[in-house]
Design an enzyme around this catalytic site. Sequence first.
Site, PDB file in Angstrom:
ATOM      1  CD  GLU A  43       2.784  10.383  10.512  1.00  0.00           C
ATOM      2  OE1 GLU A  43       3.240   9.905   9.455  1.00  0.00           O
ATOM      3  OE2 GLU A  43       1.882  11.247  10.531  1.00  0.00           O
ATOM      4  CG  HIS A 100       3.616  12.590   7.054  1.00  0.00           C
ATOM      5  ND1 HIS A 100       3.287  11.243   7.057  1.00  0.00           N
ATOM      6  CD2 HIS A 100       3.851  12.918   5.765  1.00  0.00           C
ATOM      7  CE1 HIS A 100       3.340  10.776   5.816  1.00  0.00           C
ATOM      8  NE2 HIS A 100       3.676  11.776   5.008  1.00  0.00           N
ATOM      9  CB  CYS A 141       0.682  11.049   3.321  1.00  0.00           C
ATOM     10  SG  CYS A 141       1.832  11.410   1.968  1.00  0.00           S
TER      11      CYS A 141
END
Length: 216
Positions: A196, A194, A86
């Site tokens: 994660e 993302h 990002c």
Amino acid sequence: MVAILCFPGTNCERDMQYAYRDILGAPSQIIWHKQKTLPQGTKLVVIPGGFSYGDYLRSGAIARFSPIMQEVIAYARDGGLVLGICNGFQILTEAELLPGALKRNEGLCFISKPQTLEVCDTHNRFLSDYSCGATITLPIAHADGSYYADAKTLRAMEANGQILLRYSPNPNGSLEAIAGICNQEKNVFGLMPHPERAIEPLLGGVDGLAMLRSLL
């Protein structure tokens, strides 16, 4: 050692440390942007998401000049693994470690939702545990995520296997629906989604886990 950078406005550094330290069992350290060196034994540098310097001027444009970035640039050019997610992807393009640029989303709206993606190339460390053509789902959360590069650059990236992920469908107007890329040497990776945030069933899925694991 996984070195996770933190700038003023970064907000995903602890999520990333949780993924690597607590889920994958890898030693990790959060590195403040004013430090000038990476920890000894660094095997991976992660530039996580957020809003470095409030996205003033242009997303990633100020963070690119932080003291730690000179070390990251040298580390990457020496073959070290670097992952930008990002805002981290935006910083890597500003630092010219990745080609192209990220501009304002089509429609000028912030987008935050689960996003379907197509795995386009697996001849790299980042996506080696996936099947080419596979469909996965990762969260996105960005206002400046529309990827742009000139036609010559896009052709070269396609030929070199640098286009790694595409949106399906395209949520933000990215050229060729590009969601993630790597450099020509395939040691620097950037993506807007993302991974994660997709590492446990509690979060809605684990499609991001293999990406992070593969770089250890």
